[in-house]
Design a protein around this motif. Structure first.
Motif, mmCIF file in Angstrom:
data_model
loop_
_atom_site.group_PDB
_atom_site.id
_atom_site.type_symbol
_atom_site.label_atom_id
_atom_site.label_comp_id
_atom_site.label_asym_id
_atom_site.label_seq_id
_atom_site.Cartn_x
_atom_site.Cartn_y
_atom_site.Cartn_z
ATOM 1 N N LEU A 58 0.836 -1.197 0.000
ATOM 2 C CA LEU A 58 0.000 0.000 0.000
ATOM 3 C C LEU A 58 0.873 1.250 0.000
ATOM 4 O O LEU A 58 2.008 1.222 0.505
ATOM 5 N N GLY A 59 0.321 2.335 -0.491
ATOM 6 C CA GLY A 59 1.067 3.581 -0.525
ATOM 7 C C GLY A 59 1.441 4.071 0.849
ATOM 8 O O GLY A 59 2.540 4.602 1.052
ATOM 9 N N GLU A 60 0.537 3.884 1.824
ATOM 10 C CA GLU A 60 0.834 4.365 3.173
ATOM 11 C C GLU A 60 1.988 3.603 3.816
ATOM 12 O O GLU A 60 2.711 4.158 4.654
ATOM 13 N N ASP A 61 2.173 2.345 3.410
ATOM 14 C CA ASP A 61 3.319 1.582 3.918
ATOM 15 C C ASP A 61 4.626 2.188 3.405
ATOM 16 O O ASP A 61 5.602 2.328 4.153
ATOM 17 N N MET A 62 4.648 2.532 2.128
ATOM 18 C CA MET A 62 5.833 3.168 1.549
ATOM 19 C C MET A 62 6.076 4.538 2.183
ATOM 20 O O MET A 62 7.223 4.911 2.460
ATOM 21 N N GLY B 102 -12.931 5.595 -3.595
ATOM 22 C CA GLY B 102 -12.907 4.474 -2.673
ATOM 23 C C GLY B 102 -11.500 4.243 -2.145
ATOM 24 O O GLY B 102 -10.653 5.138 -2.134
ATOM 25 N N HIS B 103 -11.224 3.012 -1.728
ATOM 26 C CA HIS B 103 -9.891 2.682 -1.224
ATOM 27 C C HIS B 103 -8.895 2.641 -2.376
ATOM 28 O O HIS B 103 -9.145 2.041 -3.419
ATOM 29 N N TRP B 104 -7.755 3.298 -2.175
ATOM 30 C CA TRP B 104 -6.730 3.393 -3.220
ATOM 31 C C TRP B 104 -5.701 2.295 -3.013
ATOM 32 O O TRP B 104 -4.954 2.298 -2.049
ATOM 33 N N LYS B 105 -5.652 1.366 -3.963
ATOM 34 C CA LYS B 105 -4.710 0.252 -3.913
ATOM 35 C C LYS B 105 -3.516 0.562 -4.814
ATOM 36 O O LYS B 105 -3.652 0.674 -6.036
ATOM 37 N N ASP B 106 -2.351 0.735 -4.190
ATOM 38 C CA ASP B 106 -1.143 1.026 -4.947
ATOM 39 C C ASP B 106 0.019 0.256 -4.342
ATOM 40 O O ASP B 106 -0.054 -0.190 -3.182
ATOM 41 N N THR B 107 1.100 0.102 -5.093
ATOM 42 C CA THR B 107 2.255 -0.659 -4.609
ATOM 43 C C THR B 107 3.556 0.020 -5.004
ATOM 44 O O THR B 107 3.594 0.852 -5.925
ATOM 45 N N ALA B 108 4.635 -0.353 -4.309
ATOM 46 C CA ALA B 108 5.962 0.212 -4.595
ATOM 47 C C ALA B 108 7.034 -0.734 -4.073
ATOM 48 O O ALA B 108 6.751 -1.660 -3.294
ATOM 49 N N VAL B 109 8.257 -0.483 -4.512
ATOM 50 C CA VAL B 109 9.403 -1.241 -4.006
ATOM 51 C C VAL B 109 10.490 -0.275 -3.551
ATOM 52 O O VAL B 109 10.595 0.856 -4.046
ATOM 53 N N LYS B 110 11.276 -0.735 -2.619
ATOM 54 C CA LYS B 110 12.434 -0.001 -2.122
ATOM 55 C C LYS B 110 13.675 -0.846 -2.394
ATOM 56 O O LYS B 110 13.714 -2.038 -2.051
ATOM 57 N N LEU B 111 14.670 -0.230 -3.036
ATOM 58 C CA LEU B 111 15.909 -0.925 -3.357
ATOM 59 C C LEU B 111 17.037 -0.376 -2.500
ATOM 60 O O LEU B 111 17.168 0.840 -2.323
ATOM 61 N N GLU B 112 17.862 -1.280 -1.988
ATOM 62 C CA GLU B 112 19.070 -0.909 -1.252
ATOM 63 C C GLU B 112 20.218 -1.737 -1.808
ATOM 64 O O GLU B 112 20.206 -2.964 -1.731
ATOM 65 N N GLY B 113 21.208 -1.045 -2.382
ATOM 66 C CA GLY B 113 22.347 -1.787 -2.909
ATOM 67 C C GLY B 113 22.718 -1.345 -4.313
ATOM 68 O O GLY B 113 22.487 -0.205 -4.731
ATOM 69 N N GLU B 114 23.292 -2.271 -5.060
ATOM 70 C CA GLU B 114 23.873 -1.967 -6.368
ATOM 71 C C GLU B 114 22.871 -1.362 -7.356
ATOM 72 O O GLU B 114 23.202 -0.453 -8.113
ATOM 73 N N ALA B 115 21.642 -1.847 -7.363
ATOM 74 C CA ALA B 115 20.679 -1.441 -8.389
ATOM 75 C C ALA B 115 20.245 0.016 -8.268
ATOM 76 O O ALA B 115 19.676 0.575 -9.212
ATOM 77 N N VAL B 116 20.531 0.656 -7.130
ATOM 78 C CA VAL B 116 20.194 2.077 -6.966
ATOM 79 C C VAL B 116 20.938 2.924 -7.995
ATOM 80 O O VAL B 116 20.480 3.997 -8.401
ATOM 81 N N ARG B 117 22.069 2.420 -8.441
ATOM 82 C CA ARG B 117 22.893 3.135 -9.422
ATOM 83 C C ARG B 117 22.083 3.511 -10.664
ATOM 84 O O ARG B 117 22.161 4.637 -11.157
ATOM 85 N N SER B 118 21.293 2.581 -11.173
ATOM 86 C CA SER B 118 20.532 2.845 -12.396
ATOM 87 C C SER B 118 19.509 3.961 -12.195
ATOM 88 O O SER B 118 19.335 4.835 -13.054
ATOM 89 N N PHE B 119 18.809 3.940 -11.065
ATOM 90 C CA PHE B 119 17.818 4.982 -10.816
ATOM 91 C C PHE B 119 18.484 6.352 -10.629
ATOM 92 O O PHE B 119 17.915 7.378 -11.009
ATOM 93 N N THR B 120 19.676 6.365 -10.067
ATOM 94 C CA THR B 120 20.402 7.627 -9.918
ATOM 95 C C THR B 120 20.737 8.217 -11.284
ATOM 96 O O THR B 120 20.526 9.411 -11.533
#
Length: 553
Positions: A194-198, A320-338
C-alpha cells in the motif's frame, strides 16, 4: 412721295427687330424649341426602354446565365480540388501503411484521413513534422550517450546469469544491449502493498539523508503527504544536503502554480518542471514524465505507482480505497535509478552532465547474500524507437509456464498485447488481471471493459477490486519474475510517456508481491460475460465508440 417696296419694308422690320434685341423671336427660334422638346422625348423613351420590364427581365436572365456559368466553373474547380485532395490523402495513407508505427496507430490515422482528407492529412503532417518532439529526442539522446558507460553490468554478473535458464539471461541481455540497463545482484528489495506503507518508510529514510535527495514524480500535490515531505526536504537543504525535485508539467494545470519552483528554490531546493504546459499547440506536450523515482545518497531508491499526494496514501478518499504498490531498493541497483534521474535533470542544460560524484563505486555492496536473485531497473521513452516497456511484459507472457498475474488501473490494448494475453491463457497459463471497480477516468474504464468479452472467451480471468481504485502496475509470473513500476497497460504508458520500472528475477521479494496479489483477490469480484452484458447499455456504447480513439486515450 416716296414709295416703299414690300421687300424693303420687311427688311426694315427685321433690322428694327434686331436692334431691339428681338432677333430670337422669329421662326428659327421656334425650330430650336421643337428640336429641344423632341430630344427630351427621345431620352425619356430611351430611359423607359432601358428600365422597362422587358429589359429588366432580359438583364436578370443574363445575370442568371452568368451565375450558372460561374457555378459550373466552380463545380469543375471543386471537383478538381476534391480529386487532388483524395490523391494526396491516398499518398499519405501509403506513407502511413509503410511506416514502422504500431498498426493500432496506423488505423487511427487512416480512417480520419479517408473520411476527412483535408483535416486528416493536415493533422497527420502537423504531428509528423512537429519539431518539438524531435528536439526533445535529440536532447535526451545526448544525455543517454554521455552516461551509457556508467550503466554496464559487472562482468561477474554477466558470467553468473549466463548459467541461469534462458528466460532470465535473455531478458537481461535484451535490456543491457538495447536499453543500456544493467543487471544487478547484491540488492535488497522491500515490497510495499500500500502507498501508506511506503510513505512511513520513506519519511524515515529521508531523515537519514546525508549527501543528496533526488525526487522525480508525475504528480506532486499539496496536502498532508507533500507538506511532511517538504518539511524534511527544507530541513535537509538547510543542513547542506543537495535536494533536487523534478515533476511533470501537467502539475501546473492541476495542482501546483506556475510560480511553485521559485518558492521551492527559495527554500534551497533545486527544482525543475518537465515540459511545462504551454498554450501553443505542440505534440511534444503529449510526452509526459510519468516516472516515480526517489533516490537517497545513492544507497536507497523507491519506485512504483505511488505519487506524492494524499489519495495515494489513503489520507483522502476520491475513488474508494486506493490500492497502490511500490518497491524499495538498497544496494547496487540504486545506481541505475540515480543515472535515470540525472539524465532527465540535465536534458535542458548545455555542456556535460555530472554523474560520477553521485554514484557509489560498483562493488560497494559486495559481500552480502548472493542468493537474492537479480534486479534490473529499466526505463522507456517515446523517442527510442523501441517498445521496451511493452517488450518486457510480452516476454513475461510468452515465457510463462504456470501463471501471469497482473494489476493495472487501465486496460487499453493493442492487438499484439491482446493476442499475447489470450495465447498465454489458451496454452494453460493461469492469467489473471485485477482492475479497479471504481475508476478515476470513466471513459477510459468504459474502453477497458470492451475488452472483457474477448479476454474472457480466450480464457483470461478478470477481477474488479470492489473497495475502490487499483493504481498498482504489476506483472508477476511463476514465482520467479515480477515487475513493479509506473507502466500501465495502455497506449500512453507503452508508447507515449517516459516510464520506469523494476524487474525482479528470482528475488525473494517476488513471493511477497504474489502473496499481496492473492490477498487482493479476496476483495475482488470475478467478472464473467453476464457481468459485462448487465452493464448499462450507455456505458457499453460509449466504450465501443471511444475504443476507436484508444491509441489517443
Amino acid at each position: 412721295m416716296t414709295v416703299v417696296k414690300k421687300n424693303d419694308t420687311e427688311n426694315l422690320r427685321t433690322e428694327k427687330e434686331m436692334k431691339e434685341g428681338k432677333a430670337g423671336s422669329g421662326k428659327p427660334s421656334r425650330l430650336r424649341e421643337q428640336g429641344r422638346k423632341a430630344g427630351q422625348k427621345g431620352l425619356g423613351a430611351l430611359f423607359r426602354l432601358v428600365f422597362s420590364r422587358t429589359m429588366i427581365t432580359i438583364a436578370l436572365l443574363l445575370i442568371q446565365i452568368y451565375l450558372l456559368y460561374c457555378v459550373f466553373n466552380l463545380v469543375k474547380l471543386s471537383s478538381l480540388m476534391l480529386t487532388i485532395t483524395y490523391l494526396l490523402g491516398a499518398a499519405v495513407v501509403v506513407v502511413v501503411i509503410n511506416d514502422d508505427e504500431n498498426p493500432a496507430f496506423k488505423l487511427a490515422w487512416i480512417i480520419p484521413i479517408c473520411i476527412l482528407p483535408v483535416f486528416g492529412v493536415a493533422l497527420y503532417l502537423f504531428i509528423s513534422a512537429n519539431p518539438g518532439s524531435r528536439h526533445l529526442g535529440k536532447r535526451l539522446d545526448r544525455r543517454l550517450d554521455e552516461s551509457k558507460h556508467l550503466l554496464r553490468s559487472e562482468y561477474r554478473v554477466v558470467e553468473k546469469i549466463k548459467k541461469e535458464p534462458s528466460g532470465f539471461r535473455n531478458i537481461s541481455y535484451y535490456l543491457q544491449k538495447n536499453n543500456s540497463m544493467p543487471t544487478y545482484d547484491h540488492t535488497k528489495v522491500d515490497f510495499f502493498p500500500l502507498g501508506e506503507d511506503m510513505y512511513d518508510d520513506l519519511l524515515r529514510e529521508l531523515k537519514k539523508a546525508e549527501h543528496f535527495i533526488f525526487l522525480e514524480y508525475f504528480i506532486i500535490n499539496k496536502g498532508i503527504v507533500w507538506d511532511h515531505i517538504l518539511e524534511i526536504l527544507k530541513e535537509k537543504a538547510s543542513e547542506g544536503v543537495e535536494v533536487r525535485v523534478l515533476y511533470d508539467g501537467m502539475n501546473t494545470l492541476s495542482s501546483l502554480p506556475t510560480s511553485y519552483p521559485k518558492k521551492l528554490r527559495a527554500m534551497g531546493i533545486q527544482t525543475k518542471v518537465f515540459e511545462p504546459i504551454r498554450p501553443l499547440l505542440s505534440t511534444a506536450q503529449n510526452h509526459r514524465d510519468h516516472r516515480k523515482i526517489l533516490v537517497i545518497d545513492g544507497k536507497v531508491a523507491y519506485n512504483g505507482g505511488v505519487n506524492l499526494a494524499d489519495e495515494y496514501m489513503n489520507l483522502e478518499e476520491r475513488f474508494g480505497h486506493w490500492k497502490d504498490t511500490a518497491v524499495k531498493l538498497e544496494g547496487e541497483a540504486v545506481r541505475s535509478f540515480t543515472v535515470m534521474f540525472l539524465q532527465m535533470w540535465y536534458m535542458n542544460e548545455t555542456g556535460f552532465g555530472e554523474y560520477d560524484r553521485y554514484l557509489l563505486p560498483q562493488g560497494s555492496f559486495a559481500g552480502g547474500d548472493d542468493r537474492k536473485g537479480y534486479v534490473i531497473p529499466y526505463n522507456d521513452d517515446p523517442m527510442n524507437h523501441l517498445d521496451v516497456a511493452k517488450d518486457v511484459y510480452m516476454d513475461i507472457l510468452y515465457k510463462a509456464r504456470h501463471y501471469v498475474h497482473i494489476m493495472t488501473p487501465y486496460l487499453v490494448l493493442d492487438n499484439e498485447m491482446l493476442t499475447a494475453l489470450i495465447f498465454a491463457a489458451r496454452r494453460g497459463v493461469d492469467v489473471k488481471i485485477i482492475m479497479p471497480h471504481i475508476p478515476d477516468k470513466k471513459i477510459v474504464f468504459s474502453i477497458a471493459r470492451t475488452y472483457y468479452p474477448q479476454l474472457l472467451d480466450g480464457g483470461v480471468e478478470i477481477y474488479e477490486y470492489m473497495p475502490g481504485f487499483v493504481h498498482a502496475k504489476e506483472f508477476i509470473s511463476d514465482d520467479n519474475k515480477a515487475v513493479v513500476g509506473s507502466i500501465n497497460l495502455d497506449f500512453r504508458s507503452l508508447y507515449l510517456h517516459f516510464e520506469c520500472a523494476t524487474l525482479l528475477l528470482m528475488n525473494p521479494a517476488i513471493s511477497d508481491i504474489e502473496k499481496d496479489f492473492q490477498n487482493t483477490l479476496t476483495k475482488c469480484r470475478k467478472v464473467d460475460l453476464q457481468y459485462y452484458v448487465d452493464l448499462p447499455l450507455g456505458s457499453r456504447i460509449v466504450g465501443q465508440v471511444a475504443r476507436f480513439f484508444a491509441p489517443l486515450v
